[in-house]
Design a protein around this motif. Structure first.
Motif, PDB file in Angstrom:
ATOM      1  N   ASN A  16       0.818  -1.212   0.000  1.00  0.00           N
ATOM      2  CA  ASN A  16       0.000   0.000   0.000  1.00  0.00           C
ATOM      3  C   ASN A  16       0.851   1.261   0.000  1.00  0.00           C
ATOM      4  O   ASN A  16       0.328   2.359  -0.152  1.00  0.00           O
ATOM      5  CB  ASN A  16      -0.891   0.056   1.249  1.00  0.00           C
ATOM      6  N   CYS A  17       2.144   1.110   0.229  1.00  0.00           N
ATOM      7  CA  CYS A  17       3.014   2.256   0.489  1.00  0.00           C
ATOM      8  C   CYS A  17       3.372   3.037  -0.774  1.00  0.00           C
ATOM      9  O   CYS A  17       3.327   2.517  -1.886  1.00  0.00           O
ATOM     10  CB  CYS A  17       4.304   1.791   1.166  1.00  0.00           C
ATOM     11  N   ARG A  18       3.763   4.283  -0.519  1.00  0.00           N
ATOM     12  CA  ARG A  18       4.316   5.157  -1.540  1.00  0.00           C
ATOM     13  C   ARG A  18       5.703   5.582  -1.026  1.00  0.00           C
ATOM     14  O   ARG A  18       5.911   6.725  -0.639  1.00  0.00           O
ATOM     15  CB  ARG A  18       3.402   6.359  -1.737  1.00  0.00           C
ATOM     16  N   PRO A  19       6.665   4.649  -0.994  1.00  0.00           N
ATOM     17  CA  PRO A  19       7.915   4.920  -0.281  1.00  0.00           C
ATOM     18  C   PRO A  19       8.883   5.798  -1.056  1.00  0.00           C
ATOM     19  O   PRO A  19       8.928   5.777  -2.285  1.00  0.00           O
ATOM     20  CB  PRO A  19       8.507   3.518  -0.099  1.00  0.00           C
ATOM     21  N   THR A  20       9.673   6.566  -0.308  1.00  0.00           N
ATOM     22  CA  THR A  20      10.833   7.217  -0.890  1.00  0.00           C
ATOM     23  C   THR A  20      11.975   6.207  -0.929  1.00  0.00           C
ATOM     24  O   THR A  20      11.870   5.112  -0.376  1.00  0.00           O
ATOM     25  CB  THR A  20      11.258   8.424  -0.041  1.00  0.00           C
ATOM     26  N   ILE A  72      -2.615   3.313  13.618  1.00  0.00           N
ATOM     27  CA  ILE A  72      -2.976   2.880  12.272  1.00  0.00           C
ATOM     28  C   ILE A  72      -1.709   2.787  11.431  1.00  0.00           C
ATOM     29  O   ILE A  72      -0.873   3.688  11.454  1.00  0.00           O
ATOM     30  CB  ILE A  72      -3.959   3.879  11.636  1.00  0.00           C
ATOM     31  N   SER A  73      -1.573   1.739  10.699  1.00  0.00           N
ATOM     32  CA  SER A  73      -0.459   1.519   9.762  1.00  0.00           C
ATOM     33  C   SER A  73       0.908   1.562  10.427  1.00  0.00           C
ATOM     34  O   SER A  73       1.783   2.308  10.032  1.00  0.00           O
ATOM     35  CB  SER A  73      -0.518   2.488   8.569  1.00  0.00           C
ATOM     36  N   GLY A  74       1.070   0.750  11.471  1.00  0.00           N
ATOM     37  CA  GLY A  74       2.395   0.600  12.070  1.00  0.00           C
ATOM     38  C   GLY A  74       3.375   0.011  11.069  1.00  0.00           C
ATOM     39  O   GLY A  74       4.559   0.302  11.093  1.00  0.00           O
ATOM     40  N   ILE A  75       2.865  -0.825  10.201  1.00  0.00           N
ATOM     41  CA  ILE A  75       3.579  -1.295   9.016  1.00  0.00           C
ATOM     42  C   ILE A  75       2.649  -1.042   7.841  1.00  0.00           C
ATOM     43  O   ILE A  75       1.439  -1.217   7.940  1.00  0.00           O
ATOM     44  CB  ILE A  75       3.923  -2.789   9.117  1.00  0.00           C
ATOM     45  N   GLY A  76       3.204  -0.628   6.721  1.00  0.00           N
ATOM     46  CA  GLY A  76       2.383  -0.360   5.555  1.00  0.00           C
ATOM     47  C   GLY A  76       1.774   1.029   5.602  1.00  0.00           C
ATOM     48  O   GLY A  76       2.195   1.903   6.353  1.00  0.00           O
ATOM     49  N   ASP A  77       0.757   1.244   4.794  1.00  0.00           N
ATOM     50  CA  ASP A  77       0.098   2.546   4.728  1.00  0.00           C
ATOM     51  C   ASP A  77      -1.371   2.324   4.415  1.00  0.00           C
ATOM     52  O   ASP A  77      -1.789   1.247   3.973  1.00  0.00           O
ATOM     53  CB  ASP A  77       0.751   3.421   3.650  1.00  0.00           C
ATOM     54  N   ILE A  78      -2.139   3.360   4.670  1.00  0.00           N
ATOM     55  CA  ILE A  78      -3.552   3.300   4.335  1.00  0.00           C
ATOM     56  C   ILE A  78      -3.760   3.556   2.847  1.00  0.00           C
ATOM     57  O   ILE A  78      -2.889   4.093   2.166  1.00  0.00           O
ATOM     58  CB  ILE A  78      -4.369   4.307   5.170  1.00  0.00           C
ATOM     59  N   MET A 101       0.481   7.394  10.714  1.00  0.00           N
ATOM     60  CA  MET A 101       1.308   8.155   9.787  1.00  0.00           C
ATOM     61  C   MET A 101       1.012   7.681   8.368  1.00  0.00           C
ATOM     62  O   MET A 101       0.735   6.504   8.151  1.00  0.00           O
ATOM     63  CB  MET A 101       2.805   7.963  10.083  1.00  0.00           C
ATOM     64  N   THR A 102       1.087   8.591   7.437  1.00  0.00           N
ATOM     65  CA  THR A 102       0.889   8.250   6.040  1.00  0.00           C
ATOM     66  C   THR A 102       1.772   9.130   5.167  1.00  0.00           C
ATOM     67  O   THR A 102       2.098  10.258   5.535  1.00  0.00           O
ATOM     68  CB  THR A 102      -0.589   8.421   5.620  1.00  0.00           C
ATOM     69  N   ARG A 103       2.175   8.602   4.033  1.00  0.00           N
ATOM     70  CA  ARG A 103       2.888   9.395   3.036  1.00  0.00           C
ATOM     71  C   ARG A 103       1.924   9.903   1.952  1.00  0.00           C
ATOM     72  O   ARG A 103       2.369  10.326   0.891  1.00  0.00           O
ATOM     73  CB  ARG A 103       4.030   8.577   2.417  1.00  0.00           C
ATOM     74  N   LYS A 104       0.658   9.893   2.261  1.00  0.00           N
ATOM     75  CA  LYS A 104      -0.366  10.302   1.300  1.00  0.00           C
ATOM     76  C   LYS A 104      -1.133  11.507   1.866  1.00  0.00           C
ATOM     77  O   LYS A 104      -2.160  11.341   2.543  1.00  0.00           O
ATOM     78  CB  LYS A 104      -1.305   9.134   1.016  1.00  0.00           C
TER      79      LYS A 104
END
Length: 201
Positions: A16-20, A72-78, A101-104
């Motif tokens: 689900n992530c949008r990682p750097t 929410i989202s200790g691993i991964g992302d929403i 936390m989210t990168r979105k």
């Protein structure tokens, strides 16, 4: 049961992530995922699918109500499909604090300001695109490597030094906003609360 604990995470999917580049390199979630068996991995798939489904989420509501705080989202992302159920969850569990936390940034905007017990920080790091700083709400910074300066920005409430297996990696220098749970100066999130006790800008 779902992966819920007091002030500990709902594990979601790293897909689900949008990682750097930094996030991808430092990702303890990826190592954590690979280090667990198929049963654990299937559970995280189920968490993400359950949180995205339409219809009742009574199982999740019942379990969340017995906890005072859920990350929410200790691993991964929403993902966007999670947003409606996260709002329902917070509404049905008013005595439980939900945060994450989210990168979105677009999803943080959908969630923040709707309910007092639901707070999402937008995560940035030294490799984040410039556009991440267009977000006007509260943020966190990390993973922070030894060579990464922390921006002087009032939106940042918490800094996460690069850590893995409960230890800070490569002697990342201390910063006044470092997560005390990562630095082991607090026993956990409940002893701090900085990631959800912030005031909106």
């Amino acid at each position: 049961t779902l992966s819920l604990h007091d002030a500990l995470p709902i594990y979601l999917l790293s897909t689900n992530c949008r990682p750097t580049a930094i996030c991808k390199f430092c990702c303890y979630g990826r190592h954590h995922y690979l280090g667990h068996g198929r049963a654990a991995q299937a559970k995280w798939v189920r968490n993400s699918e359950y949180l995205a489904k339409s219809g009742d989420i009574n199982e999740l509501i019942k379990e969340a109500r017995v906890h005072t705080a859920v990350r929410i989202s200790g691993i991964g992302d929403i993902i966007k499909e999670h947003c409606n159920n996260l709002l329902t969850l917070a509404k049905k569990c008013p005595n439980t604090q939900f945060w994450g936390m989210t990168r979105k940034p677009e999803l943080a905007k959908k969630l923040n300001g709707r309910l007092p017990n639901l707070r999402m920080l937008v995560t940035a790091d030294s490799a984040s695109p410039d556009s991440i700083w267009d977000y006007e709400g509260r943020m966190c910074f990390g993973p922070r490597r030894h060579e990464d300066p922390v921006p002087r920005d009032k939106r940042i409430v918490t800094v996460f030094p690069y850590h893995n297996s409960g230890q800070v990696v490569n002697n990342v220098p201390e910063h006044r906003l470092d997560c005390p749970a990562v630095r082991h100066t607090a026993s956990g999130c409940h002893d701090c609360g900085r990631c959800w006790n912030w005031k909106p800008l």
